[in-house]
Scaffold this motif. Sequence first.
Motif, PDB file in Angstrom:
ATOM      1  N   PRO A 266       0.816  -1.223   0.000  1.00 36.38           N
ATOM      2  CA  PRO A 266       0.000   0.000   0.000  1.00 36.38           C
ATOM      3  C   PRO A 266       0.851   1.275   0.000  1.00 36.38           C
ATOM      4  N   ILE A 267       0.431   2.235  -0.810  1.00 37.11           N
ATOM      5  CA  ILE A 267       1.083   3.538  -0.867  1.00 37.11           C
ATOM      6  C   ILE A 267      -0.002   4.607  -0.814  1.00 37.11           C
ATOM      7  N   SER A 268       0.132   5.518   0.139  1.00 32.83           N
ATOM      8  CA  SER A 268      -0.846   6.597   0.261  1.00 32.83           C
ATOM      9  C   SER A 268      -0.307   7.849  -0.428  1.00 32.83           C
ATOM     10  N   GLY A 269      -1.119   8.886  -0.499  1.00 34.87           N
ATOM     11  CA  GLY A 269      -0.683  10.087  -1.198  1.00 34.87           C
ATOM     12  C   GLY A 269      -1.223  11.375  -0.613  1.00 34.87           C
ATOM     13  N   LYS A 325      -3.152   0.580   5.513  1.00 36.26           N
ATOM     14  CA  LYS A 325      -4.487   0.534   4.925  1.00 36.26           C
ATOM     15  C   LYS A 325      -4.393   0.220   3.433  1.00 36.26           C
ATOM     16  N   PHE A 326      -5.340  -0.569   2.921  1.00 36.86           N
ATOM     17  CA  PHE A 326      -5.426  -0.830   1.488  1.00 36.86           C
ATOM     18  C   PHE A 326      -6.377   0.131   0.792  1.00 36.86           C
ATOM     19  N   LEU A 327      -7.241   0.796   1.578  1.00 28.54           N
ATOM     20  CA  LEU A 327      -8.186   1.766   1.046  1.00 28.54           C
ATOM     21  C   LEU A 327      -8.136   3.021   1.911  1.00 28.54           C
ATOM     22  N   LYS A 328      -8.516   4.149   1.336  1.00 29.04           N
ATOM     23  CA  LYS A 328      -8.542   5.398   2.096  1.00 29.04           C
ATOM     24  C   LYS A 328      -9.476   5.272   3.292  1.00 29.04           C
ATOM     25  N   HIS A 329     -10.585   4.556   3.089  1.00 28.01           N
ATOM     26  CA  HIS A 329     -11.546   4.312   4.166  1.00 28.01           C
ATOM     27  C   HIS A 329     -11.390   2.893   4.712  1.00 28.01           C
ATOM     28  N   GLY A 330     -10.163   2.377   4.660  1.00 27.42           N
ATOM     29  CA  GLY A 330      -9.906   1.003   5.078  1.00 27.42           C
ATOM     30  C   GLY A 330      -9.474   0.883   6.523  1.00 27.42           C
ATOM     31  N   ALA A 393      -4.737  12.715  -0.698  1.00 24.50           N
ATOM     32  CA  ALA A 393      -5.040  12.046  -1.964  1.00 24.50           C
ATOM     33  C   ALA A 393      -5.463  10.601  -1.681  1.00 24.50           C
ATOM     34  N   GLY A 394      -5.520   9.797  -2.697  1.00 27.13           N
ATOM     35  CA  GLY A 394      -6.035   8.439  -2.551  1.00 27.13           C
ATOM     36  C   GLY A 394      -5.033   7.444  -2.025  1.00 27.13           C
ATOM     37  N   GLN A 395      -5.494   6.219  -1.934  1.00 29.00           N
ATOM     38  CA  GLN A 395      -4.698   5.095  -1.445  1.00 29.00           C
ATOM     39  C   GLN A 395      -4.578   4.079  -2.573  1.00 29.00           C
ATOM     40  N   ARG A 396      -3.360   3.617  -2.841  1.00 25.59           N
ATOM     41  CA  ARG A 396      -3.112   2.644  -3.903  1.00 25.59           C
ATOM     42  C   ARG A 396      -2.435   1.406  -3.322  1.00 25.59           C
ATOM     43  N   VAL A 397      -2.697   0.279  -3.964  1.00 22.28           N
ATOM     44  CA  VAL A 397      -1.997  -0.950  -3.584  1.00 22.28           C
ATOM     45  C   VAL A 397      -1.289  -1.483  -4.828  1.00 22.28           C
TER      46      VAL A 397
END
Length: 449
Positions: A266-269, A325-330, A393-397
């Motif tokens: 996971p990489i956040s932004g 987290k794998f999701l922004k709301h995860g 920003a969003g969350q990416r895996v």
Amino acid sequence: MAKTIKHSEFVLVGGGIMSATLAILLLEKFPKKKITIIEKLPKVAEESSEAWNNAGTGHAGNCELNYTPEKRGAIDTTKALDIANQFNETFAFWKDCAEKGYIKNLSKCINEVPHVSFVEGKRNVEFLEKRWNALKEIPHFKDMVFSKDFDEIKKWIPLMMEGRSKKQTIAATYYHNGYDVNFGEITEQLFRFLESQENVQLIKHSSVYNLQQTDNKRWLLSVKGNQVGKQWKIVTNYVFIGTGGGALPLLEKSNIDEAKGYGGFPISGLWLRCTNPEVIEKHQAKVYGKAKKGSPPMSVPHMDTRMINGRKELLFGPFAGFTTKFLKHGSMFDLPRSVEFDNILSLLGAGYQNLPLVKYLIKQVSLKFKDRMELLREFYPEANDDDWKIEIAGQRVQIIKRNKKGFGKLEFGTEIIVSKDKTIAALLGASPGASTSYSVMKEVVNKCF
């Protein structure tokens, strides 16, 4: 208390642009069969498709330098051309949806914005010129313009030239017919149409927490949510998992052989968002630079003109971060829960082979606001601290895929996983994502039906 058991021919998990696109394709191919879409959040398009959670670039290979790597002194244009073809196909699909009434207001979704590549330094200038010479021979890129002239570049990106010395070694390519795309708006409009169809059901605020294949090759999904009681089940002949970063954990629960060995990183932004209307008006382009060594492709620096909710915005970034987290709301437990016996070597191997990336993320996480502003000033030297603020920003895996030796390799593309019996498919990865949504979902339909 007995759980409600429902039936649907197709179940699509996730309420983003991928599920919306696939639902349209299935509706046209199987007009009388029931389609159910299940979204965890109260609204659709709240994760990767949401306008603030992505660059909004209509990725077509015009300005993204990581799509044209230099190999043995030559520019490889293969990926840039592939992405351009897929974007053009997807763009044609959106226009077709507008003509059919699926999308009511296309101008609210897509705006023309020039795509620019900008570099500094002798070696990078040589690379950019070599890239332009290779691309201009391809019909799609024939209108791309290259320049090393300060005054000409200033006409393209005046804001970024403020405070620069004419002695600097710089170069840029300019592609006039680029696009800024609000993927969230496209998704919402498609779902408004889908919800009006008798055989389509969109269930929000509900999450699939388990799935298993029955003896007759159907899938039994366990769901919990607010709309149909606390817990319920749904039986279906076909499942598509299009939940962005949430796809991997759910795919693992399917126990299909094709999912074994996959892991996720996971990489956040974060963005720097301009708050000064005068500054925003001076910039009218999506300007991409060159990624720092060891950084992931999603962290290529870019200064973007955006249209979000009818308002012109200016963003710089993204700045990478790390979270489990794998999701922004995860959940913070997403990464540890994804570790299984069949993918632990993939995860360890990927970490070992990508130490520069790990170091890069550690450095990014430790950045303070003033550090981010200094990076912005490499693009826009006259940037004022008071004109910018942090926007999440969003969350990416990113995919971790087992290689031939059994160890993991970090992948930065998008991958479709389809079971041998073609009853379940999932989309993993993050790039170039929504810009090629139609081409990717068309491939899912072709593989499964």
